[in-house]
Design an enzyme around this catalytic site. Structure first.
Site, short mmCIF file in Angstrom:
data_model
loop_
_atom_site.label_atom_id
_atom_site.label_comp_id
_atom_site.label_asym_id
_atom_site.label_seq_id
_atom_site.Cartn_x
_atom_site.Cartn_y
_atom_site.Cartn_z
N HIS A 371 -2.66 -28.67 -7.46
CA HIS A 371 -2.05 -27.52 -6.80
C HIS A 371 -3.05 -26.52 -6.26
O HIS A 371 -2.69 -25.37 -6.00
CB HIS A 371 -1.14 -26.76 -7.78
CG HIS A 371 0.04 -27.54 -8.23
ND1 HIS A 371 1.28 -27.41 -7.65
CD2 HIS A 371 0.18 -28.46 -9.21
CE1 HIS A 371 2.14 -28.22 -8.26
NE2 HIS A 371 1.50 -28.87 -9.21
N LYS A 562 3.77 -12.24 -3.60
CA LYS A 562 3.05 -13.39 -4.15
C LYS A 562 2.01 -12.83 -5.10
O LYS A 562 1.76 -11.62 -5.11
CB LYS A 562 2.36 -14.20 -3.04
CG LYS A 562 1.54 -13.34 -2.08
CD LYS A 562 0.98 -14.15 -0.92
CE LYS A 562 1.98 -14.45 0.18
NZ LYS A 562 2.34 -15.85 0.32
N LYS A 568 -5.35 -14.88 -0.75
CA LYS A 568 -4.06 -14.67 -0.08
C LYS A 568 -4.13 -13.51 0.92
O LYS A 568 -3.28 -13.35 1.76
CB LYS A 568 -2.97 -14.42 -1.12
CG LYS A 568 -2.72 -15.62 -2.05
CD LYS A 568 -1.63 -15.32 -3.07
CE LYS A 568 -1.46 -16.41 -4.10
NZ LYS A 568 -0.65 -17.56 -3.62
N THR A 672 5.26 -21.63 -1.45
CA THR A 672 6.67 -21.99 -1.51
C THR A 672 7.52 -20.78 -1.11
O THR A 672 8.64 -20.94 -0.62
CB THR A 672 7.08 -22.48 -2.91
OG1 THR A 672 6.52 -21.60 -3.88
CG2 THR A 672 6.58 -23.89 -3.16
N LYS A 676 11.03 -20.22 1.33
CA LYS A 676 12.22 -19.44 0.95
C LYS A 676 12.55 -18.42 2.04
O LYS A 676 13.72 -18.23 2.39
CB LYS A 676 11.98 -18.72 -0.38
CG LYS A 676 11.83 -19.69 -1.56
CD LYS A 676 11.24 -19.05 -2.82
CE LYS A 676 10.76 -20.14 -3.78
NZ LYS A 676 9.90 -19.61 -4.86
C1 26W Z 1 -5.69 -20.50 -15.47
C2 26W Z 1 -5.73 -21.79 -14.81
C3 26W Z 1 -4.77 -21.97 -13.73
C4 26W Z 1 -5.21 -22.48 -12.57
C5 26W Z 1 -4.33 -22.73 -11.57
C6 26W Z 1 -3.42 -21.67 -13.90
C7 26W Z 1 -2.53 -21.91 -12.90
C8 26W Z 1 -2.99 -22.45 -11.72
C9 26W Z 1 -2.00 -22.81 -10.65
C10 26W Z 1 -2.41 -24.11 -10.05
C11 26W Z 1 -1.79 -21.74 -9.66
C12 26W Z 1 -0.62 -22.01 -8.76
O1 26W Z 1 0.48 -21.58 -9.04
N1 26W Z 1 -0.84 -22.72 -7.65
C13 26W Z 1 0.14 -22.76 -6.59
O2 26W Z 1 0.98 -23.88 -6.73
C14 26W Z 1 2.04 -23.82 -5.79
C15 26W Z 1 2.96 -24.98 -6.07
O3 26W Z 1 2.37 -26.18 -5.69
C16 26W Z 1 1.51 -23.83 -4.37
O4 26W Z 1 2.59 -23.67 -3.50
C17 26W Z 1 0.50 -22.71 -4.16
O5 26W Z 1 -0.09 -22.82 -2.90
C18 26W Z 1 -0.55 -22.78 -5.24
O6 26W Z 1 -1.43 -21.67 -5.15
#
Ligand code: 26W
Length: 827
Positions: A371, A562, A568, A672, A676
Site C-alpha cells: 500500500h 486525509k 499529500k 480512496t 468517494k
Molecule cells: C506504521 C507503519 C505503517 C506504514 C504504512 C502503518 C500503516 C501504513 C499504511 C500502508 C498507510 C496507508 O493507509 N496507506 C494507504 O493505503 C490506501 C489503501 O490502499 C491507499 O489508498 C493510500 O494511497 C495509501 O497511502
C-alpha cells in the site's frame, strides 16, 4: 473444534428470526431495554436506548449469522482469511440497519416509543481501529465480501483504544485517548472459550524424532488471545460474515516461577503487562517505529488467526497438503507478514511436515498487497529484536532466505550485488528483516493498489523480484463500498439515482452509467443541484453543532480530508488560500472578485511527526486570521473541524464541490477518498497520481482539473537537482504568499512559529511543493471559471457520478477473486 460444533448444533435447531413488523420490533426493543439493560423505558438513558436498539438489530441478524457460520463449515469450500492490523469500521448501527433493511421499521418503532432514531444514531462512538486508507479499505472489503456471498473471515486486533481523538488547543493538535468501549459495545461477541495461546521469547532446541531431526521452540512467556466476533452483514442478501478481532488477556500460567516464588503481587503486575498487547493502535501511518510492542501486536493477532483457522475451520482429518485449495491468507501490507514463518512453524514443528512440503503449501496460501511507495514505510524488523521475541521464526526466515538466494544464484550466478539487493535480510544500517521481501518471496501474488502504483512497485520498488518472479506481480485498483459512502452518506443523491436508473445499483455500481443520459436533462441537473445544496445545509448544521464552525452560504465547498503528511501536500492548499487572501489584504484584488469558497480540512497528524503538527497549527492560524478579517467580506472561510473520522467523512463528502487530491506524483499509492468524492458528485483537482489517473481516464479530461508534474517529470527534476529557490524567485504570487507566512502575519507577528515550515519548503522539501505551485494556481483559476457556469458544473459533476461505478469495492473484490484468490461466491 468445540465452538464450531456448538454453533452447528444450535443452528440446526432453527433460530427463529424475530418478526419484521413494527409491533414485533417494539416488543424486542422493550425486552432488550428491560431485561438486558435493566431499565424501564421511562427511566432509560439515551445510551440505554441506543444499546437496546443495537441489540434488537443484532438479534434480527443472528439467525442468518449462525446459519452462515454453519454453512461455511459444512461446505469446506475455499475461502479468504483477510489479515489486517487495522479495520476502520465507522458506525455500525446505520450500516446494519441498512444492510438488514430495517431502517424504516426501526424508525417507526422508535417513534412509537417516543424516541428519535436519528438522535440514537448520533450516540454511537465509531470503532476507529485504523489510521486511514489502509484500515478503511479493509472495512470496505469485508462489506463487499459479505454482500457478494464470498466465504471469508476478517482477522485483526480489538484495540482497547483506537486512533486517538484529536482536539485543538490554541490551534495545535492535542491527542486524547479514544475510549470507544466506555459506554458498552453492543456489536461484539466475546468467545473466551475459543481463546488461543500465543507465545513469545525463549529459545529453540533440536531433538531426534526417530531418524529425523526436529526443532522445538521453548517460549519464555505467553498470552491468551480472546476472539471477539463482529457481524458483517451483506447488503439485502441475508448473509452475515464474521470479523474476528483478538484481545490480549494474561494467562494464569503467566509466570509460574514468580507465582511459585510467592511474589503474588509481582505475578499479577506481570499479567497487566501481557494485556498491553492489544491496548492501543499505533497512530503512525507511514514511518514504522520498529517498536517491540508493535511486533508483539503483529505476531499476536496473526498467530491466533492462523491457529484459529487450522483448528476450527478445517474438517476433521483435513489433508494439509490441500491447504492452498482451502484458504488464501491475504496480507494487508507487511503488518501481518510474520504469518509466513508462523505457518511454516506450525506445519513443520507442530504438525510434523517436511520442510519442502510445508514451503510448497505456504507459498500457495499467501498473497501480499503493498500500500505504499515511500521507502521509509517499508517495514523492517531488526534481527536482534525479532530473534529475541521470536527465535524460532528468525531461524525459519533465515532458511527461507538461504533457499531463495540459492535459487537466485542458480539463475544469475554469483552476482553478489544482486544477491545483496534481493536478500530478505538487510545488512545496513543494522541487520534487519525486510518484511516486504519476505512477503514477495512467499506470496503467490503481489499486488499494488492502483495501476500506476503497481507499475512503480514492479519497476522501481521491487524490480529484481519482478524479473525473477514473472507473473507474480499484478494490480488490483482499490474501491469503496457504495453502501456506506453513497446509499448511507448521501440519501438524497441515492434517491435521484434510483429514480433515474432503477433499483439495484447499490450492488451493481456499473449501472450508474445509466445516469450519463441524464447529464443533458435540465430537470435532472436542477434536482441534482438541489441535493448538493441540501447536503451543504446538512453539513452546515453539523459543523455548527459539532464544533461551532460556520460554513459560508452559497460557497464553493473545497475539501481536503486525509491524514496529514508532507507527501499529500496540504501545504500546497495552504499556499493557494494564503495567496487568495494576500491578494485581498494587499488591496490588489477586490473581495467581490473572488469566488466565495469554504475550505474544509480534516486531518490527523502522527503524534511524533513534528512537521505535520506544525502544518496543522498553520492551517488553524491561517483560518483564524482569514475568517476574522472584514476585508475578506466572508467570501473565504477556512474550517478545520477536529477529529476527522469516518462519521465526519460521511457528512463532508456528499457536500463537497471540489475534491483536493494533490499529492506529488508517484507518492500516493492509490487514495480512496478521491473515489468517494467523485461518486458523490464532486469534481477533482488532482495530480497524475495513484487512482487519480484512472478517475481522470474514466470521467474524461474535461471533467477533471489536472495539474502538476507527472511521475517521470518528478524523477527528472529530482535527479537534475530540485532547487526550490528558483521557483520562489520566478513566481511573484508564490513569493508573496510565502513571505506573508514568514512575516508572522498568522502568528501574531512572531516570525519563528512557522519558520520551520517555510524553510522546509525553500530548502529541504522532498515533495516539491513549490515546483507545482504555479500549475496548481492555474488549475484553481480554471475551477473558478468553471464554477461560474453552474449548469455546466452540474453536468460535469453528474458525469463524474455516472462514470465512477468502476470504483466500487465489489469490483475490487471481483478482481482479487479472479486474479488472486480463486474463491467463488457460495450462493
Ligand atoms: C506504521 C507503519 C505503517 C506504514 C504504512 C502503518 C500503516 C501504513 C499504511 C500502508 C498507510 C496507508 O493507509 N496507506 C494507504 O493505503 C490506501 C489503501 O490502499 C491507499 O489508498 C493510500 O494511497 C495509501 O497511502
Amino acid at each position: 473444534m468445540s465452538e464450531i460444533r456448538a454453533t452447528h448444533t444450535l443452528a440446526l435447531a432453527p433460530v427463529i428470526p424475530p418478526a419484521s413488523t413494527v409491533d414485533g420490533f417494539v416488543q424486542e426493543f422493550l425486552n432488550n431495554l428491560n431485561f438486558r439493560q435493566g431499565v424501564a423505558l421511562s427511566s432509560s438513558s439515551q445510551n440505554d436506548r441506543y444499546l437496546a436498539l443495537a441489540q434488537t438489530v443484532r438479534d434480527y441478524l443472528m439467525a442468518r449469522w449462525l446459519e452462515d457460520q454453519r454453512a461455511q463449515f459444512e461446505r469446506q469450500s475455499k475461502g479468504v482469511c483477510y489479515l489486517s492490523a487495522e479495520y476502520l469500521l465507522g458506525r455500525q448501527l446505520d450500516n446494519n440497519l441498512l444492510a438488514s433493511d430495517l431502517g424504516g421499521i426501526a424508525a417507526e418503532a422508535m417513534s412509537v416509543c417516543g424516541i428519535d432514531l436519528d438522535e440514537l444514531r448520533g450516540l454511537e462512538v465509531e470503532p476507529g481501529l485504523g489510521n486511514g486508507g489502509l484500515g478503511r479499505l479493509a472495512a470496505c472489503f469485508v462489506d463487499s465480501l459479505a454482500t457478494m456471498s464470498v466465504p471469508s473471515i476478517g482477522y485483526g486486533i480489538r484495540y482497547e483504544y483506537g486512533i486517538f481523538r484529536q482536539t485543538f488547543v490554541d490551534g495545535q493538535q492535542a491527542e486524547q485517548p479514544d475510549q470507544w468501549l466506555a459506554l458498552g459495545s453492543p456489536w461484539e461477541f466475546p468467545h473466551p472459550e475459543a481463546a488461543q495461546i500465543v507465545s513469545f521469547g525463549g529459545h529453540t532446541e533440536r531433538y531426534q524424532d526417530g531418524d529425523v531431526e526436529r526443532t522445538r521452540w521453548i517460549p519464555a512467556w505467553n498470552v491468551q488471545a480472546v476472539p471477539y466476533n463482529y457481524m458483517v452483514p451483506g447488503y439485502h442478501n441475508g448473509r452475515v460474515n464474521t470479523l474476528r478481532l483478538w484481545s490480549a488477556v494474561a494467562t494464569h500460567a503467566f509466570d509460574l516461577r514468580i507465582f511459585n516464588s510467592g511474589d503474588y503481587a509481582e505475578a499479577v503486575r506481570a499479567q497487566t503487562f501481557a494485556s498491553n498487547i492489544s491496548k492501543v493502535l499505533y497512530p503512525e501511518d507511514s514511518t514504522p517505529q520498529g517498536k517491540e510492542l508493535r511486533l508483539q501486536q503483529q505476531y499476536f493477532f496473526v498467530a491466533a488467526s492462523v491457529s484459529d483457522f487450522l483448528d476450527h475451520h478445517l474438517a476433521d482429518g483435513f489433508d494439509l497438503t490441500k491447504l492452498p485449495d482451502r484458504v488464501i491468507f491475504q496480507l494487508n501490507d507487511t503488518h501481518p507478514v510474520i504469518a509466513v514463518p508462523e505457518l511454516m512453524r506450525v506445519l513443520v514443528d507442530v504438525r510434523g511436515l517436511e520442510w519442502d512440503a510445508a514451503w510448497e503449501i505456504t507459498r500457495g496460501c499467501f498473497a501480499y498487497t503493498c500500500h505504499t511507495l515511500l521507502p521509509e514505510a517499508l517495514e523492517e524488523w531488526s534481527v536482534d529484536l525479532l530473534g529475541r521475541l521470536l527465535p524460532r521464526h528468525l531461524e525459519i526466515i533465515y532458511r527461507i532466505n538461504e533457499e531463495f538466494l540459492a535459487e537466485v544464484r542458480e539463475t544469475y550466478g554469483d552476482d553478489e550485488l544482486r544477491i545483496r539487493n534481493m536478500s530478505i535480510i538487510a545488512e545496513h544500517p543494522e541487520r534487519a528483516i525486510r518484511m516486504a521481501y519476505l512477503a514477495t518471496v512467499a506470496g503467490a501474488k503481489v499486488n499494488g493498489v492502483a495501476e500506476l502504483h503497481s507499475q512503480l512497485l514492479r519497476d522501481k520498488v521491487l524490480p529484481d523480484f519482478a524479473a525473477f518472479f514473472p507473473g507474480k506481480f499484478t494490480n488490483v485498483t482499490n474501491g469503496v463500498t457504495p453502501r456506506r459512502f453513497l446509499r448511507l452518506a448521501n440519501p438524497g443523491l441515492s434517491s435521484l439515482i434510483t429514480e433515474a436508473v432503477g433499483p439495484g445499483w447499490e450492488t451493481d455500481l456499473d449501472r450508474l452509467q445509466g445516469l450519463e443520459a441524464y447529464a443533458d436533462d435540465a430537470g435532472f441537473r436542477t434536482a441534482f443541484a438541489e441535493v448538493k445544496a441540501q447536503n451543504k445545509v446538512r453539513l452546515r448544521h453539523e459543523l455548527l453543532a459539532r464544533d461551532g464552525l460556520v460554513v459560508g452560504e452559497d460557497h464553493l465547498m473545497d475539501v481536503m480530508v486525509k491524514r496529514l503528511h508532507e507527501y499529500k501536500r496540504q501545504m500546497l492548499k495552504v499556499l493557494h488560500i494564503v495567496s487568495l487572501y494576500e491578494g485581498i489584504a494587499s488591496g490588489r484584488v477586490a473581495a467581490a472578485e473572488v469566488t466565495p469558497r469554504t475550505f474544509i480540512f480534516g486531518a490527523k497528524a502522527a503524534p511524533g511527526y513534528a512537521m505535520a503538527k506544525r502544518i496543522i497549527h498553520l492551517i488553524n492560524a491561517v483560518g483564524s486570521v482569514i475568517n476574522d478579517d472584514p476585508r475578506v467580506e466572508g467570501r473565504l472561510k477556512v474550517l478545520f473541524p477536529p477529529n476527522y473520522n469516518v462519521t465526519l467523512a460521511e457528512r463532508v463528502i456528499p457536500a463537497a464541490d471540489l475534491s483536493e487530491q494533490i499529492s506529488l506524483a508517484g507518492k500516493e499509492a492509490s487514495g480512496t477518498g478521491n473515489m468517494k468524492f467523485a461518486l458523490n458528485g464532486a469534481l477533482t483537482i488532482g495530480t497524475d497520481d495513484g487512482a487519480n489517473v484512472e478517475i481522470r481516464r474514466l470521467v474524461g479530461d474535461e471533467n477533471f482539473f489536472l495539474f502538476g508534474m507527472t511521475e517521470p517529470e518528478v524523477e527528472a527534476l529530482w535527479s537534475t537537482g530540485y532547487r526550490p529557490g528558483e521557483f520562489y524567485q520566478a513566481d511573484e504570487d508564490l513569493r508573496r504568499a510565502l513571505d506573508l507566512i514568514a512575516s508572522g502575519a498568522f502568528s501574531g507577528g512572531d516570525r519563528s512559529t512557522f519558520e520551520p515550515v517555510v524553510s522546509n519548503l525553500l530548502y529541504d522539501d522532498r515533495f516539491m511543493v513549490l515546483a507545482d505551485f504555479a500549475e496548481y494556481i492555474r488549475a484553481q483559476r480554471e475551477v473558478d471559471a468553471a464554477y461560474a457556469d453552474q449548469d455546466a458544473w452540474n453536468r460535469a459533476a453528474i458525469l463524474n457520478v455516472a462514470r465512477c461505478g468502476f470504483f466500487s469495492s465489489d469490483r475490487s473484490m471481483r478482481d482479487y477473486i479472479n486474479g488472486i484468490w480463486h474463491t467463488p461466491p457460495a450462493l
